[in-house]
Design a protein around this motif. Structure first.
Motif, mmCIF file in Angstrom:
data_model
loop_
_atom_site.group_PDB
_atom_site.id
_atom_site.type_symbol
_atom_site.label_atom_id
_atom_site.label_comp_id
_atom_site.label_asym_id
_atom_site.label_seq_id
_atom_site.Cartn_x
_atom_site.Cartn_y
_atom_site.Cartn_z
ATOM 1 N N PRO A 80 -1.357 4.216 -9.719
ATOM 2 C CA PRO A 80 -2.724 3.553 -9.567
ATOM 3 C C PRO A 80 -3.831 4.334 -10.364
ATOM 4 C CG PRO A 80 -1.209 4.006 -7.685
ATOM 5 C CD PRO A 80 -0.848 4.540 -8.646
ATOM 6 N N PRO A 81 -4.883 3.497 -10.848
ATOM 7 C CA PRO A 81 -5.748 4.290 -11.456
ATOM 8 C C PRO A 81 -6.801 5.079 -10.972
ATOM 9 C CG PRO A 81 -6.344 1.853 -11.438
ATOM 10 C CD PRO A 81 -5.177 2.013 -10.669
ATOM 11 N N PRO A 82 -7.617 5.840 -11.530
ATOM 12 C CA PRO A 82 -8.495 6.647 -10.805
ATOM 13 C C PRO A 82 -9.705 5.747 -10.287
ATOM 14 C CG PRO A 82 -8.033 7.710 -13.013
ATOM 15 C CD PRO A 82 -7.329 6.527 -12.919
ATOM 16 N N ASN A 83 -10.195 6.182 -9.233
ATOM 17 C CA ASN A 83 -11.138 5.293 -8.496
ATOM 18 C C ASN A 83 -11.046 4.151 -7.809
ATOM 19 O OD1 ASN A 83 -13.198 7.150 -9.520
ATOM 20 N ND2 ASN A 83 -13.074 6.401 -11.654
ATOM 21 N N LEU A 84 -9.676 4.002 -7.756
ATOM 22 C CA LEU A 84 -9.238 2.545 -6.955
ATOM 23 C C LEU A 84 -9.884 2.523 -5.550
ATOM 24 C CD1 LEU A 84 -7.412 0.223 -7.363
ATOM 25 C CD2 LEU A 84 -5.452 1.496 -6.266
ATOM 26 N N TYR A 85 -9.999 3.468 -4.908
ATOM 27 C CA TYR A 85 -10.741 3.506 -3.634
ATOM 28 C C TYR A 85 -12.221 3.966 -3.715
ATOM 29 C CZ TYR A 85 -5.837 2.740 -2.419
ATOM 30 O OH TYR A 85 -4.622 2.385 -2.344
ATOM 31 N N ALA A 86 -12.800 3.863 -4.872
ATOM 32 C CA ALA A 86 -14.145 4.594 -5.004
ATOM 33 C C ALA A 86 -15.331 3.585 -4.359
ATOM 34 C CB ALA A 86 -14.354 4.981 -6.496
ATOM 35 N N GLY A 87 -15.128 2.173 -4.073
ATOM 36 C CA GLY A 87 -15.850 1.280 -3.798
ATOM 37 C C GLY A 87 -16.708 1.098 -4.659
ATOM 38 N N GLY A 88 -17.736 -0.186 -4.449
ATOM 39 C CA GLY A 88 -18.802 -0.741 -5.340
ATOM 40 C C GLY A 88 -18.057 -1.072 -6.826
ATOM 41 N N GLN A 89 -18.879 -0.966 -7.603
ATOM 42 C CA GLN A 89 -18.496 -1.807 -8.853
ATOM 43 C C GLN A 89 -17.236 -0.769 -9.586
ATOM 44 O OE1 GLN A 89 -21.644 -2.535 -11.387
ATOM 45 N NE2 GLN A 89 -22.570 -4.149 -10.134
ATOM 46 N N ILE A 90 -17.247 0.449 -9.456
ATOM 47 C CA ILE A 90 -16.518 1.436 -9.843
ATOM 48 C C ILE A 90 -15.076 0.984 -9.154
ATOM 49 C CG2 ILE A 90 -15.613 3.838 -10.255
ATOM 50 C CD1 ILE A 90 -18.540 4.755 -10.195
ATOM 51 N N GLY A 91 -14.869 0.888 -7.838
ATOM 52 C CA GLY A 91 -13.747 0.732 -7.402
ATOM 53 C C GLY A 91 -13.184 -0.826 -7.832
ATOM 54 N N ALA A 92 -14.141 -1.832 -7.965
ATOM 55 C CA ALA A 92 -13.802 -3.179 -8.269
ATOM 56 C C ALA A 92 -13.177 -3.237 -9.925
ATOM 57 C CB ALA A 92 -15.041 -4.097 -8.509
ATOM 58 N N GLN A 93 -13.856 -2.238 -10.616
ATOM 59 C CA GLN A 93 -13.129 -2.360 -12.051
ATOM 60 C C GLN A 93 -11.908 -1.652 -12.129
ATOM 61 O OE1 GLN A 93 -12.408 0.525 -14.039
ATOM 62 N NE2 GLN A 93 -12.026 -0.823 -15.914
ATOM 63 N N ALA A 94 -11.846 -0.836 -11.021
ATOM 64 C CA ALA A 94 -10.408 0.139 -10.987
ATOM 65 C C ALA A 94 -9.375 -1.107 -10.523
ATOM 66 C CB ALA A 94 -10.411 1.227 -10.334
ATOM 67 N N THR A 95 -9.866 -1.742 -9.527
ATOM 68 C CA THR A 95 -8.795 -2.681 -9.127
ATOM 69 C C THR A 95 -8.487 -3.884 -10.250
ATOM 70 O OG1 THR A 95 -9.827 -2.316 -6.980
ATOM 71 C CG2 THR A 95 -8.546 -4.458 -7.199
ATOM 72 N N SER A 96 -9.318 -4.199 -10.886
ATOM 73 C CA SER A 96 -9.039 -5.383 -12.111
ATOM 74 C C SER A 96 -7.775 -4.758 -12.830
ATOM 75 C CB SER A 96 -10.264 -5.626 -12.919
ATOM 76 O OG SER A 96 -10.659 -4.612 -13.542
ATOM 77 N N GLN A 97 -7.868 -3.466 -13.375
ATOM 78 C CA GLN A 97 -6.830 -2.673 -14.168
ATOM 79 C C GLN A 97 -5.583 -2.677 -13.470
ATOM 80 O OE1 GLN A 97 -8.176 0.719 -15.967
ATOM 81 N NE2 GLN A 97 -6.109 1.926 -15.605
ATOM 82 N N TRP A 98 -5.694 -2.297 -12.305
ATOM 83 C CA TRP A 98 -4.467 -2.260 -11.352
ATOM 84 C C TRP A 98 -3.905 -3.749 -10.951
ATOM 85 C CZ3 TRP A 98 -1.103 0.484 -9.882
ATOM 86 C CH2 TRP A 98 -0.571 0.727 -8.551
#
Length: 231
Positions: A80-98
């Motif tokens: 899992p990439p960093p910031n996956l559960y960070a919330g907001g746009q940062i979490g959404a960006q990490a989820t796209s990579q995931w």
């Protein structure tokens, strides 16, 4: 660019077909997203660019040994990439990579458990999982498909007017190389799938840079992908 499997060879006295399976983004996603796009108009809010990120899923491998029992290709689970559960746009960006990493892992292994937790695209995710189950029952992996997340181009708040849902849109590019599977019978090699297409033998090692837009909705402390567009 879809073609029917064509490279038929002899393998331990039995006829098999070596076909190259590529990401559904080339054919399956386009057909599905045409319907999704017709049913939902995208509205975007203020845009806020994110820094580039890079991650790679899958491993490269040569042809499987010519033996009665093919040796499985080792495809490690993505991290899992960093910031996956960070919330907001940062979490959404990490989820796209995931999502990109999990898609490649599921394609190569047939293990869709983690992908289905993120993939909530109606009409596509379940069909893709079903196609992978069929494919991995009738064939074995010779060379894994690879996805390399290159960069996030845009990330912004957006909504689907007709659906009345709010979310985050992530526009990004990634690099992809096809996978190679071998079927044990010509009959199975000629079967077609709704979400998986093939390329010609000449395109087996071709890398392609793809552009994708994901619409993500927040569910609890995580983001899930509910719409996908290719451009």
């Amino acid at each position: 660019m879809s073609t029917k499997p064509s490279n038929i060879g002899r393998w331990i006295g039995a006829i098999i077909a070596a076909i190259v399976l590529v990401a559904v983004s080339f054919v399956g996603f386009r057909a599905f997203n045409a319907r999704a796009h017709a049913n939902a108009e995208l509205q975007s809010g203020a845009q806020s660019p994110q820094s580039d990120t890079a991650a790679q899923s899958g491993t490269q491998s040569g042809d499987a040994p010519q033996s009665a029992q093919p040796t499985p290709v080792d495809v490690p689970k993505p991290t899992p990439p960093p910031n996956l559960y960070a919330g907001g746009q940062i979490g959404a960006q990490a989820t796209s990579q995931w999502y990109v990493d999990l898609w490649a892992y599921a394609f190569n292994t047939g293990d869709t458990e983690d992908l289905m937790k993120v993939c909530q695209v109606e009409g596509y995710c379940d069909a893709f999982a079903h196609d992978l189950e069929r494919m991995h029952t009738d064939s074995y992996l010779v060379k894994p498909l690879t996805n390399q997340y290159l960069q996030t181009n845009k990330i912004y708040e957006c909504s689907l007017q007709k659906a009345g849902t709010e979310g985050i849109c992530v526009e990004f590019t990634f690099l992809q190389t096809p996978a190679v599977f071998r079927y044990l019978t010509e009959e199975k090699a000629s079967e077609e799938y709704d979400t998986i297409s093939t390329v010609t033998g000449e395109e087996i090692n071709n890398e392609q840079t793809l552009f994708r837009v994901l619409f993500l909705e927040e569910r609890g402390d995580t983001w899930v992908v509910t719409h996908i567009w290719d451009h």
